[in-house]
Design an enzyme around this catalytic site. Sequence first.
Site, PDB file in Angstrom:
ATOM      1  N   TYR A   1      -0.428  -0.650   9.929  1.00 40.75           N
ATOM      2  CA  TYR A   1      -0.700  -1.060   8.540  1.00 40.75           C
ATOM      3  C   TYR A   1       0.501  -0.758   7.638  1.00 40.75           C
ATOM      4  O   TYR A   1       0.922  -1.594   6.829  1.00 40.75           O
ATOM      5  CB  TYR A   1      -1.955  -0.316   8.092  1.00 40.75           C
ATOM      6  CG  TYR A   1      -2.466  -0.633   6.717  1.00 40.75           C
ATOM      7  CD1 TYR A   1      -3.057  -1.857   6.426  1.00 40.75           C
ATOM      8  CD2 TYR A   1      -2.397   0.321   5.705  1.00 40.75           C
ATOM      9  CE1 TYR A   1      -3.559  -2.124   5.161  1.00 40.75           C
ATOM     10  CE2 TYR A   1      -2.904   0.063   4.441  1.00 40.75           C
ATOM     11  CZ  TYR A   1      -3.471  -1.163   4.176  1.00 40.75           C
ATOM     12  OH  TYR A   1      -3.965  -1.419   2.919  1.00 40.75           O
TER      13      TYR A   1
ATOM     14  N   SER B   1       0.843  -1.203   0.000  1.00 38.80           N
ATOM     15  CA  SER B   1       0.000   0.000   0.000  1.00 38.80           C
ATOM     16  C   SER B   1       0.871   1.242   0.000  1.00 38.80           C
ATOM     17  O   SER B   1       1.970   1.244   0.579  1.00 38.80           O
ATOM     18  CB  SER B   1      -0.873   0.008   1.255  1.00 38.80           C
ATOM     19  OG  SER B   1      -1.500   1.259   1.406  1.00 38.80           O
TER      20      SER B   1
ATOM     21  N   LYS C   1       2.740  -3.366   5.589  1.00 31.91           N
ATOM     22  CA  LYS C   1       2.797  -3.299   4.127  1.00 31.91           C
ATOM     23  C   LYS C   1       4.228  -3.110   3.624  1.00 31.91           C
ATOM     24  O   LYS C   1       4.567  -3.572   2.530  1.00 31.91           O
ATOM     25  CB  LYS C   1       1.886  -2.178   3.618  1.00 31.91           C
ATOM     26  CG  LYS C   1       0.384  -2.480   3.784  1.00 31.91           C
ATOM     27  CD  LYS C   1      -0.003  -3.821   3.162  1.00 31.91           C
ATOM     28  CE  LYS C   1      -1.475  -3.941   2.832  1.00 31.91           C
ATOM     29  NZ  LYS C   1      -1.837  -5.306   2.388  1.00 31.91           N
TER      30      LYS C   1
HETATM   31  P1  NAD Z   1     -11.870  -5.714   1.960  1.00 26.39           P
HETATM   32  O1  NAD Z   1     -12.051  -5.446   3.411  1.00 26.39           O
HETATM   33  O2  NAD Z   1     -13.002  -5.447   1.035  1.00 26.39           O
HETATM   34  O3  NAD Z   1     -11.432  -7.239   1.750  1.00 26.39           O
HETATM   35  C1  NAD Z   1     -10.501  -7.876   2.584  1.00 26.39           C
HETATM   36  C2  NAD Z   1     -10.969  -9.301   2.802  1.00 26.39           C
HETATM   37  O4  NAD Z   1      -9.977  -9.985   3.600  1.00 26.39           O
HETATM   38  C3  NAD Z   1     -12.291  -9.392   3.569  1.00 26.39           C
HETATM   39  O5  NAD Z   1     -13.267 -10.098   2.812  1.00 26.39           O
HETATM   40  C4  NAD Z   1     -11.923 -10.115   4.860  1.00 26.39           C
HETATM   41  O6  NAD Z   1     -12.945 -10.985   5.349  1.00 26.39           O
HETATM   42  C5  NAD Z   1     -10.665 -10.864   4.468  1.00 26.39           C
HETATM   43  N1  NAD Z   1      -9.819 -11.198   5.626  1.00 26.39           N
HETATM   44  C6  NAD Z   1      -9.501 -10.401   6.667  1.00 26.39           C
HETATM   45  N2  NAD Z   1      -8.741 -11.074   7.553  1.00 26.39           N
HETATM   46  C7  NAD Z   1      -8.553 -12.324   7.052  1.00 26.39           C
HETATM   47  C8  NAD Z   1      -7.837 -13.464   7.496  1.00 26.39           C
HETATM   48  N3  NAD Z   1      -7.164 -13.444   8.653  1.00 26.39           N
HETATM   49  N4  NAD Z   1      -7.844 -14.574   6.707  1.00 26.39           N
HETATM   50  C9  NAD Z   1      -8.530 -14.589   5.529  1.00 26.39           C
HETATM   51  N5  NAD Z   1      -9.242 -13.544   5.069  1.00 26.39           N
HETATM   52  C10 NAD Z   1      -9.245 -12.413   5.819  1.00 26.39           C
HETATM   53  O7  NAD Z   1     -10.566  -4.889   1.504  1.00 26.39           O
HETATM   54  P2  NAD Z   1      -9.932  -4.554   0.056  1.00 26.39           P
HETATM   55  O8  NAD Z   1      -9.992  -3.082  -0.119  1.00 26.39           O
HETATM   56  O9  NAD Z   1     -10.491  -5.442  -0.981  1.00 26.39           O
HETATM   57  O10 NAD Z   1      -8.390  -4.898   0.328  1.00 26.39           O
HETATM   58  C11 NAD Z   1      -7.688  -5.970  -0.280  1.00 26.39           C
HETATM   59  C12 NAD Z   1      -6.201  -5.780  -0.090  1.00 26.39           C
HETATM   60  O11 NAD Z   1      -5.754  -4.582  -0.758  1.00 26.39           O
HETATM   61  C13 NAD Z   1      -5.761  -5.634   1.362  1.00 26.39           C
HETATM   62  O12 NAD Z   1      -4.525  -6.291   1.563  1.00 26.39           O
HETATM   63  C14 NAD Z   1      -5.559  -4.138   1.519  1.00 26.39           C
HETATM   64  O13 NAD Z   1      -4.686  -3.824   2.571  1.00 26.39           O
HETATM   65  C15 NAD Z   1      -5.010  -3.795   0.157  1.00 26.39           C
HETATM   66  N6  NAD Z   1      -5.154  -2.369  -0.197  1.00 26.39           N
HETATM   67  C16 NAD Z   1      -6.386  -1.882  -0.529  1.00 26.39           C
HETATM   68  C17 NAD Z   1      -6.487  -0.538  -0.901  1.00 26.39           C
HETATM   69  C18 NAD Z   1      -7.791   0.040  -1.360  1.00 26.39           C
HETATM   70  O14 NAD Z   1      -7.786   1.186  -1.862  1.00 26.39           O
HETATM   71  N7  NAD Z   1      -8.924  -0.678  -1.245  1.00 26.39           N
HETATM   72  C19 NAD Z   1      -5.351   0.293  -0.884  1.00 26.39           C
HETATM   73  C20 NAD Z   1      -4.129  -0.253  -0.532  1.00 26.39           C
HETATM   74  C21 NAD Z   1      -4.044  -1.593  -0.202  1.00 26.39           C
END
Ligand code: NAD
Length: 304
Positions: A165, A152, A169
């Site tokens: 976080y 991230s 990351k």
């Molecule tokens: P989200 O919350 O929609 O999805 C994350 C999923 O991970 C959820 O469905 C949750 O149930 C699952 N999860 C959490 N803990 C878990 C565990 N211990 N074991 C298995 N599953 C687990 O979030 P997202 O936005 O889709 O994020 C996906 C990835 O992208 C993450 O790693 C996040 O840090 C990264 N990210 C997202 C953004 C963004 O803009 N959305 C930005 C930077 C990084």
Amino acid sequence: MAGCLEGKVVAVTGAGRGIGRDIALLAAKEGAKVVVNDLGVSTDGANPDATPANEVVNEIKAAGGQAASNGDSVADPAAAEKIVQCALDNFGRIDGIVNNAGILRDVIFHKMSHADWKAVIDVHLHGAFNVSKAAAMHFKNQGSGSYVHFTSTSGLIGNIGQANYAAAKMGIVGLSKIIALDMARFNVRSNCISPWAWSRMTASIPTETEAQKARVEKFKQMSTAHIAPPVVYLLSDLAKDVNAQIIGVRKNELFLFNHNRPLRSVQRSEGWNAQTLHEHAFPALKASFAKLETSPEVISWDPI
Ligand code: NAD
């Protein structure tokens, strides 16, 4: 024409919702057999629920694809092994791992508890290690494999209230780099994606000030579906020459992030003391100091 993942088996963690769900759907459409892992927890990691992962599996099957559901937590090493075992039991092999699962416990640093720190490090950094480790010997023995990890700009650039976080990351960046170095000899690749997408995770961004409201409106234009194509590409053999990279994905923009290298050096043959550090070293280095900036300040233009 066959899809770019025809014949491959991939496991996507956190694939019940958000970015992971779109990766699982596209990977299946491109011919992969997919393990849809999701613990089904709330954004802060509570209340596990098998429904999101099962729904994505049903969606893939309804579209004519092959998928298996797994509800184990990436944060637990033994459970993470079951994610890879699920691929072997259902589809006989494992070719790709997408370490996408994640939670948030945002809080300003002086108020951050040990529990907030540990929960986030456990899911992101330890989770990425646990699932990667579970697949490593299979990748080595078959002489192929692709890891895609999620980092991230919170860590790569900076964000307020995300010490846990950002640390996790940036740890993932190091993990990916060394997997790439260690396993290139076995034809195994490891890359990072740094996404921007409107999901329930970004829905937790505060909207108290006008600037925060404007930032959220921008986020809403960036869909989770935009993140899936580069991830699927990195999983495929088309990306055989792509290793150890960090790729940013934001709507229709792609970014290649740099890796840390020395920017500037200073030297005194007799060594340094407080006075020479103050008068020579730090004035010279200061011209190249990094600014104290956050990700939205650096990536300030509207998504394209
Ligand atoms: P989200 O919350 O929609 O999805 C994350 C999923 O991970 C959820 O469905 C949750 O149930 C699952 N999860 C959490 N803990 C878990 C565990 N211990 N074991 C298995 N599953 C687990 O979030 P997202 O936005 O889709 O994020 C996906 C990835 O992208 C993450 O790693 C996040 O840090 C990264 N990210 C997202 C953004 C963004 O803009 N959305 C930005 C930077 C990084």
